[in-house]
Design a protein around this motif. Structure first.
Motif, PDB file in Angstrom:
ATOM      1  N   GLU A 142       0.824  -1.205   0.000  1.00  0.00           N
ATOM      2  CA  GLU A 142       0.000   0.000   0.000  1.00  0.00           C
ATOM      3  C   GLU A 142       0.862   1.261   0.000  1.00  0.00           C
ATOM      4  OE1 GLU A 142      -2.671  -0.164   3.262  1.00  0.00           O
ATOM      5  OE2 GLU A 142      -3.862  -1.831   2.438  1.00  0.00           O
ATOM      6  N   ILE A 143       1.971   1.234   0.756  1.00  0.00           N
ATOM      7  CA  ILE A 143       2.870   2.392   0.794  1.00  0.00           C
ATOM      8  C   ILE A 143       3.493   2.631  -0.569  1.00  0.00           C
ATOM      9  CG2 ILE A 143       5.003   3.287   1.796  1.00  0.00           C
ATOM     10  CD1 ILE A 143       4.284   1.885   4.379  1.00  0.00           C
ATOM     11  N   GLU A 144       3.922   1.548  -1.234  1.00  0.00           N
ATOM     12  CA  GLU A 144       4.511   1.695  -2.564  1.00  0.00           C
ATOM     13  C   GLU A 144       3.486   2.215  -3.566  1.00  0.00           C
ATOM     14  OE1 GLU A 144       6.008  -2.165  -3.420  1.00  0.00           O
ATOM     15  OE2 GLU A 144       7.895  -1.857  -2.333  1.00  0.00           O
ATOM     16  N   ASP A 145       2.244   1.768  -3.435  1.00  0.00           N
ATOM     17  CA  ASP A 145       1.183   2.221  -4.336  1.00  0.00           C
ATOM     18  C   ASP A 145       0.919   3.717  -4.157  1.00  0.00           C
ATOM     19  OD1 ASP A 145      -0.747   1.706  -6.340  1.00  0.00           O
ATOM     20  OD2 ASP A 145      -2.319   1.717  -4.830  1.00  0.00           O
ATOM     21  N   ILE A 146       0.867   4.166  -2.905  1.00  0.00           N
ATOM     22  CA  ILE A 146       0.671   5.597  -2.632  1.00  0.00           C
ATOM     23  C   ILE A 146       1.840   6.409  -3.176  1.00  0.00           C
ATOM     24  CG2 ILE A 146       0.509   7.318  -0.788  1.00  0.00           C
ATOM     25  CD1 ILE A 146      -0.958   5.228   0.879  1.00  0.00           C
ATOM     26  N   HIS A 147       3.057   5.875  -3.040  1.00  0.00           N
ATOM     27  CA  HIS A 147       4.236   6.578  -3.543  1.00  0.00           C
ATOM     28  C   HIS A 147       4.173   6.730  -5.064  1.00  0.00           C
ATOM     29  CE1 HIS A 147       8.382   7.906  -3.864  1.00  0.00           C
ATOM     30  NE2 HIS A 147       8.622   6.928  -4.731  1.00  0.00           N
ATOM     31  N   ARG A 148       3.733   5.681  -5.774  1.00  0.00           N
ATOM     32  CA  ARG A 148       3.638   5.769  -7.227  1.00  0.00           C
ATOM     33  C   ARG A 148       2.568   6.783  -7.657  1.00  0.00           C
ATOM     34  NH1 ARG A 148       3.485  -0.017  -6.660  1.00  0.00           N
ATOM     35  NH2 ARG A 148       5.549  -0.947  -6.991  1.00  0.00           N
ATOM     36  N   ILE A 149       1.426   6.792  -6.940  1.00  0.00           N
ATOM     37  CA  ILE A 149       0.332   7.696  -7.304  1.00  0.00           C
ATOM     38  C   ILE A 149       0.718   9.156  -7.088  1.00  0.00           C
ATOM     39  CG2 ILE A 149      -2.034   8.386  -6.721  1.00  0.00           C
ATOM     40  CD1 ILE A 149      -2.603   5.468  -6.075  1.00  0.00           C
ATOM     41  N   THR A 150       1.423   9.422  -5.980  1.00  0.00           N
ATOM     42  CA  THR A 150       1.747  10.804  -5.635  1.00  0.00           C
ATOM     43  C   THR A 150       3.009  11.316  -6.327  1.00  0.00           C
ATOM     44  OG1 THR A 150       2.917  10.006  -3.653  1.00  0.00           O
ATOM     45  CG2 THR A 150       0.606  10.665  -3.402  1.00  0.00           C
ATOM     46  N   SER A 151       3.786  10.426  -6.938  1.00  0.00           N
ATOM     47  CA  SER A 151       5.012  10.856  -7.621  1.00  0.00           C
ATOM     48  C   SER A 151       4.663  11.464  -8.974  1.00  0.00           C
ATOM     49  CB  SER A 151       5.975   9.680  -7.807  1.00  0.00           C
ATOM     50  OG  SER A 151       6.397   9.187  -6.556  1.00  0.00           O
ATOM     51  N   LYS A 152       5.200  12.632  -9.257  1.00  0.00           N
ATOM     52  CA  LYS A 152       4.945  13.318 -10.532  1.00  0.00           C
ATOM     53  C   LYS A 152       6.253  13.807 -11.127  1.00  0.00           C
ATOM     54  CE  LYS A 152       0.329  14.957  -9.212  1.00  0.00           C
ATOM     55  NZ  LYS A 152      -0.552  16.140  -9.027  1.00  0.00           N
ATOM     56  N   LEU A 153       6.343  13.757 -12.436  1.00  0.00           N
ATOM     57  CA  LEU A 153       7.505  14.262 -13.153  1.00  0.00           C
ATOM     58  C   LEU A 153       7.184  15.626 -13.727  1.00  0.00           C
ATOM     59  CD1 LEU A 153       8.613  11.022 -15.060  1.00  0.00           C
ATOM     60  CD2 LEU A 153       9.502  11.922 -12.892  1.00  0.00           C
ATOM     61  N   ALA A 154       8.085  16.550 -13.571  1.00  0.00           N
ATOM     62  CA  ALA A 154       7.878  17.897 -14.083  1.00  0.00           C
ATOM     63  C   ALA A 154       9.189  18.434 -14.629  1.00  0.00           C
ATOM     64  CB  ALA A 154       7.357  18.821 -12.987  1.00  0.00           C
TER      65      ALA A 154
END
Length: 257
Positions: free
Chosen positions: A242-254
């Motif tokens: 679940e922690i890894e899933d949240i990290h992937r969702i909240t990670s953004k490239l800019a």
């Protein structure tokens, strides 16, 4: 989740103490206090039930009700759409479930509504609303659909609903006391069973300080604190996926400037 009856835990404690059944009643009452404490700060059991709405726009709270989490209905995604809390709803005659006119004889203020919305329509729209989502428009106040309003009257044991609530059923998600009406016993999460046993052993020793001594009582208290911490860690353990899933969702490239 495996649950163990409090009667079974008390019986195991009596066997370990090599005591008699005459202690069962006293130890069981101590265990009930322990279950109530655990339900509020360690291992609370949340239950969702479908309640009938009475003619007077109230719904009876379950017998094992302690506190509520959500009150509402289901949307097309299977999610609970919560009602809006309104502490101004009156408690007057809310205990008479079969009386649809519980405000009969009470003076009322004449209500004025928007001409394009029917008086008894259960939805009030703010801004732009479509497909179960509302969007703020520049210069207008925020908000969303109002499916109904509610107020909890714990003294009378009912949920009071607004007069425009249009549904005959209501979903309630609440914290249960753990009492199983079928077995007439309090059910304990197996991951917290040792902590409850340690609680009963410690509290029961406080009633007989001359028999156990202050040193033994302190040891029982330390054992309970340790078991309580372990129970909390077992129940509220970290889920790496679940922690890894949240990290992937909240990670953004800019792009960088």
């Amino acid at each position: 989740m495996v649950k163990i009856g409090l009667k079974t835990i008390i019986a195991e404690l009596i066997d370990s103490k090599d005591s008699g059944s005459h202690e069962f009643r006293r130890l069981y009452n101590i265990g009930v206090r322990g279950v109530r404490e655990f339900n509020t700060d360690v291992v609370g059991t949340f239950t969702t039930v479908l309640l009938d709405v009475a003619p007077n726009k109230t719904a009876a709270l379950p017998e094992d009700y302690v506190a509520f989490s959500k009150v509402g209905i289901i949307n097309d995604k299977g999610e609970i759409v919560t009602l809006r809390a309104n502490p101004q709803l009156s408690n007057y005659n809310d205990g008479h479930a079969n009386n649809p006119n519980r405000f009969e004889g009470v003076p009322k203020v004449a209500a004025v509504t928007y001409p394009s919305i029917p008086y008894n329509f259960p939805y009030i729209y703010y801004n732009f609303f479509v497909s179960n989502q509302s969007f703020n428009l520049f210069g207008l106040q925020g908000g969303g659909q109002v499916l109904g309003e509610y107020k909890i009257d714990e003294e009378c044991g009912v949920i009071i609903l607004g007069p425009n609530f249009q549904y005959s059923k209501l979903l309630l998600e609440y914290l249960s006391s753990g009492l199983d009406c079928d077995t007439n016993d309090y059910m304990v999460d197996s991951r917290a069973a040792e902590a409850i046993l340690a609680y009963v052993r410690w509290k029961s020793s406080l009633d007989a300080p001359k028999k156990y001594g202050q040193g033994m009582i302190r040891e029982y208290k330390s054992e309970f604190i340790s078991e309580k911490k372990k129970a909390r860690m077992r129940i509220n353990k970290i889920n790496l996926a679940e922690i890894e899933d949240i990290h992937r969702i909240t990670s953004k490239l800019a792009p960088r400037a």
